[in-house]
Design a protein around this motif. Structure first.
Motif, PDB file in Angstrom:
ATOM      1  N   ILE A  76      -6.378  -1.336  -7.921  1.00  0.00           N
ATOM      2  CA  ILE A  76      -5.743  -1.184  -6.606  1.00  0.00           C
ATOM      3  C   ILE A  76      -4.813  -2.370  -6.360  1.00  0.00           C
ATOM      4  CG2 ILE A  76      -6.124  -0.854  -4.144  1.00  0.00           C
ATOM      5  CD1 ILE A  76      -8.955   0.062  -4.759  1.00  0.00           C
ATOM      6  N   PRO A  77      -3.532  -2.116  -6.099  1.00  0.00           N
ATOM      7  CA  PRO A  77      -2.590  -3.219  -5.860  1.00  0.00           C
ATOM      8  C   PRO A  77      -2.822  -3.882  -4.498  1.00  0.00           C
ATOM      9  CG  PRO A  77      -1.447  -1.145  -6.373  1.00  0.00           C
ATOM     10  CD  PRO A  77      -2.864  -0.808  -6.081  1.00  0.00           C
ATOM     11  N   ASN A  78      -2.266  -5.061  -4.344  1.00  0.00           N
ATOM     12  CA  ASN A  78      -2.299  -5.760  -3.060  1.00  0.00           C
ATOM     13  C   ASN A  78      -1.468  -5.011  -2.021  1.00  0.00           C
ATOM     14  OD1 ASN A  78      -3.874  -7.824  -4.069  1.00  0.00           O
ATOM     15  ND2 ASN A  78      -2.139  -9.143  -4.557  1.00  0.00           N
ATOM     16  N   LEU A  79      -1.730  -5.300  -0.752  1.00  0.00           N
ATOM     17  CA  LEU A  79      -0.965  -4.661   0.322  1.00  0.00           C
ATOM     18  C   LEU A  79       0.516  -5.020   0.267  1.00  0.00           C
ATOM     19  CD1 LEU A  79      -3.263  -4.838   3.493  1.00  0.00           C
ATOM     20  CD2 LEU A  79      -2.847  -2.908   1.963  1.00  0.00           C
ATOM     21  N   SER A  80       0.846  -6.151  -0.320  1.00  0.00           N
ATOM     22  CA  SER A  80       2.254  -6.541  -0.424  1.00  0.00           C
ATOM     23  C   SER A  80       3.058  -5.538  -1.247  1.00  0.00           C
ATOM     24  CB  SER A  80       2.376  -7.935  -1.044  1.00  0.00           C
ATOM     25  OG  SER A  80       1.797  -7.960  -2.342  1.00  0.00           O
ATOM     26  N   LYS A  81       2.363  -4.732  -2.045  1.00  0.00           N
ATOM     27  CA  LYS A  81       3.019  -3.708  -2.861  1.00  0.00           C
ATOM     28  C   LYS A  81       2.773  -2.302  -2.306  1.00  0.00           C
ATOM     29  CE  LYS A  81       2.545  -6.535  -7.026  1.00  0.00           C
ATOM     30  NZ  LYS A  81       1.933  -6.653  -8.377  1.00  0.00           N
ATOM     31  N   ARG A  82       2.212  -2.230  -1.102  1.00  0.00           N
ATOM     32  CA  ARG A  82       1.858  -0.929  -0.508  1.00  0.00           C
ATOM     33  C   ARG A  82       2.343  -0.890   0.940  1.00  0.00           C
ATOM     34  NH1 ARG A  82      -4.311  -1.659  -1.439  1.00  0.00           N
ATOM     35  NH2 ARG A  82      -4.470   0.149  -0.072  1.00  0.00           N
ATOM     36  N   GLU A  83       3.628  -0.723   1.090  1.00  0.00           N
ATOM     37  CA  GLU A  83       4.252  -0.818   2.413  1.00  0.00           C
ATOM     38  C   GLU A  83       3.744   0.249   3.380  1.00  0.00           C
ATOM     39  OE1 GLU A  83       8.743  -0.759   4.420  1.00  0.00           O
ATOM     40  OE2 GLU A  83       8.502  -0.802   2.242  1.00  0.00           O
ATOM     41  N   GLU A  84       3.655   1.486   2.918  1.00  0.00           N
ATOM     42  CA  GLU A  84       3.229   2.570   3.810  1.00  0.00           C
ATOM     43  C   GLU A  84       1.753   2.444   4.172  1.00  0.00           C
ATOM     44  OE1 GLU A  84       5.356   4.617   5.259  1.00  0.00           O
ATOM     45  OE2 GLU A  84       6.874   3.457   4.173  1.00  0.00           O
ATOM     46  N   ASP A  85       0.940   2.028   3.215  1.00  0.00           N
ATOM     47  CA  ASP A  85      -0.478   1.783   3.510  1.00  0.00           C
ATOM     48  C   ASP A  85      -0.619   0.691   4.562  1.00  0.00           C
ATOM     49  OD1 ASP A  85      -1.053   3.624   1.577  1.00  0.00           O
ATOM     50  OD2 ASP A  85      -1.846   2.197   0.119  1.00  0.00           O
ATOM     51  N   THR A  86       0.193  -0.349   4.419  1.00  0.00           N
ATOM     52  CA  THR A  86       0.132  -1.466   5.363  1.00  0.00           C
ATOM     53  C   THR A  86       0.482  -1.009   6.771  1.00  0.00           C
ATOM     54  OG1 THR A  86       0.697  -3.046   3.612  1.00  0.00           O
ATOM     55  CG2 THR A  86       1.016  -3.771   5.879  1.00  0.00           C
ATOM     56  N   LYS A  87       1.514  -0.186   6.886  1.00  0.00           N
ATOM     57  CA  LYS A  87       1.897   0.336   8.208  1.00  0.00           C
ATOM     58  C   LYS A  87       0.750   1.128   8.830  1.00  0.00           C
ATOM     59  CE  LYS A  87       6.873   0.763   7.248  1.00  0.00           C
ATOM     60  NZ  LYS A  87       7.973   1.741   7.006  1.00  0.00           N
ATOM     61  N   ALA A  88       0.103   1.955   8.017  1.00  0.00           N
ATOM     62  CA  ALA A  88      -1.013   2.763   8.518  1.00  0.00           C
ATOM     63  C   ALA A  88      -2.185   1.880   8.942  1.00  0.00           C
ATOM     64  CB  ALA A  88      -1.460   3.757   7.445  1.00  0.00           C
ATOM     65  N   LEU A  89      -2.434   0.834   8.167  1.00  0.00           N
ATOM     66  CA  LEU A  89      -3.530  -0.078   8.498  1.00  0.00           C
ATOM     67  C   LEU A  89      -3.224  -0.885   9.756  1.00  0.00           C
ATOM     68  CD1 LEU A  89      -4.393  -1.233   4.886  1.00  0.00           C
ATOM     69  CD2 LEU A  89      -5.997  -0.142   6.461  1.00  0.00           C
ATOM     70  N   ILE A  90      -1.973  -1.281   9.917  1.00  0.00           N
ATOM     71  CA  ILE A  90      -1.577  -1.993  11.136  1.00  0.00           C
ATOM     72  C   ILE A  90      -1.856  -1.123  12.355  1.00  0.00           C
ATOM     73  CG2 ILE A  90       0.411  -2.836  12.459  1.00  0.00           C
ATOM     74  CD1 ILE A  90       1.593  -3.786   9.747  1.00  0.00           C
ATOM     75  N   ASN A  91      -1.463   0.129  12.267  1.00  0.00           N
ATOM     76  CA  ASN A  91      -1.698   1.059  13.374  1.00  0.00           C
ATOM     77  C   ASN A  91      -3.195   1.253  13.623  1.00  0.00           C
ATOM     78  OD1 ASN A  91      -0.765   3.125  15.320  1.00  0.00           O
ATOM     79  ND2 ASN A  91      -1.756   4.545  13.910  1.00  0.00           N
ATOM     80  N   LYS A  92      -3.953   1.399  12.543  1.00  0.00           N
ATOM     81  CA  LYS A  92      -5.405   1.592  12.655  1.00  0.00           C
ATOM     82  C   LYS A  92      -6.080   0.382  13.302  1.00  0.00           C
ATOM     83  CE  LYS A  92      -9.478   1.934   9.645  1.00  0.00           C
ATOM     84  NZ  LYS A  92     -10.205   2.988  10.352  1.00  0.00           N
TER      85      LYS A  92
END
Length: 250
Positions: A121-137
């Protein structure tokens, strides 16, 4: 435990592999740094299985206090298994399926050999859309728990240096900062300084606590060093010296 977020293409591929592992009873190894979602993915694969810390599991096996047969388990920090032969014998004799978690690929070859599939599993720095979803969550979570209205994303502090661990913390801080005024900030600073006053050069040693955030905020707001120097009332030589002194903190 939070669900495994899969909005980026790489995360969707990993989730598809995890879905396959729900149906196929093979051992799998999940790799990644702290906070990338290893445990969440493991629980997605084996939602009803226990998570065992490797060191504790090894001790229980050695003490013969663990009675499991024909079970599937999740082993966290598999790299901390030291009595490898004991562990391998136990899973073989008791028909134990293992979904293992590790931050490092540097595993004993005997351990590596039991896994049919590796998922990294890559770091969040390489997962922009996942990061956006997690920020919202996390923002909605903080709003609900702290009983506060949602904060606009532009006002959220986003720190993904330690993936979800630092991201969640930074968003909660964002909400708490909304309730903190100048008096509280000065109070926190006084407490920190009081606990760290020592030696004969404390003013110089602790001045970074004020100067670093001032420089960071100024460089973000004004962009050019000319404008930063102007608004801080510093000459450019002094500014450059301070930026050099604090470069590792900026």
């Amino acid at each position: 435990m939070q669900e495994y977020i899969a909005k980026d293409s790489i995360s969707k591929e990993i989730l598809n592999s995890a879905k396959l592992l729900q149906a196929v009873e093979v051992n799998a190894l999940i790799l990644g740094e702290n906070g990338v979602g290893k445990k969440s993915l493991a629980k997605y694969i084996l939602p009803r299985s226990e998570i065992y810390e490797a060191k504790n599991l090894q001790k229980d096996i050695a003490d013969e206090v663990l009675i499991l047969q024909n079970e599937a388990i999740i082993v966290d920090k598999i790299n901390e298994i030291t009595n490898i032969d004991l562990f391998l014998k136990w899973i073989d004799e008791n028909s134990i399926r293992v979904i293992a978690i590790s931050q490092t690929e540097n595993l004993n070859q005997k351990i590596k050999d039991i896994f049919s599939i590796n998922l990294e599993i890559p770091n969040l720095s390489k997962r922009e859309e996942d990061t956006k979803a997690l920020i919202n969550k996390f923002s909605q979570e903080a709003s609900s728990i702290l009983d506060m209205p949602l904060i606009p994303q532009s006002k959220l502090i986003i720190n993904i240096s330690n993936n979800t661990h630092s991201l969640r913390k930074s968003i909660y801080f964002s909400y708490l900062f909304e309730t903190i005024g100048e008096h509280e900030i000065l109070m926190f600073l006084e407490k920190y300084i009081s606990e760290n006053l020592s030696g004969d050069n404390s003013y110089k040693d602790l001045s970074y606590i004020f100067e670093v955030p001032l420089l960071k905020a100024s460089t973000k707001k004004y962009k050019s060093q000319v404008q930063v120097a102007k608004h801080l009332g510093l000459n450019r030589i002094t500014l450059r010296k301070k930026l050099e002194i604090y470069k590792d903190l900026l």
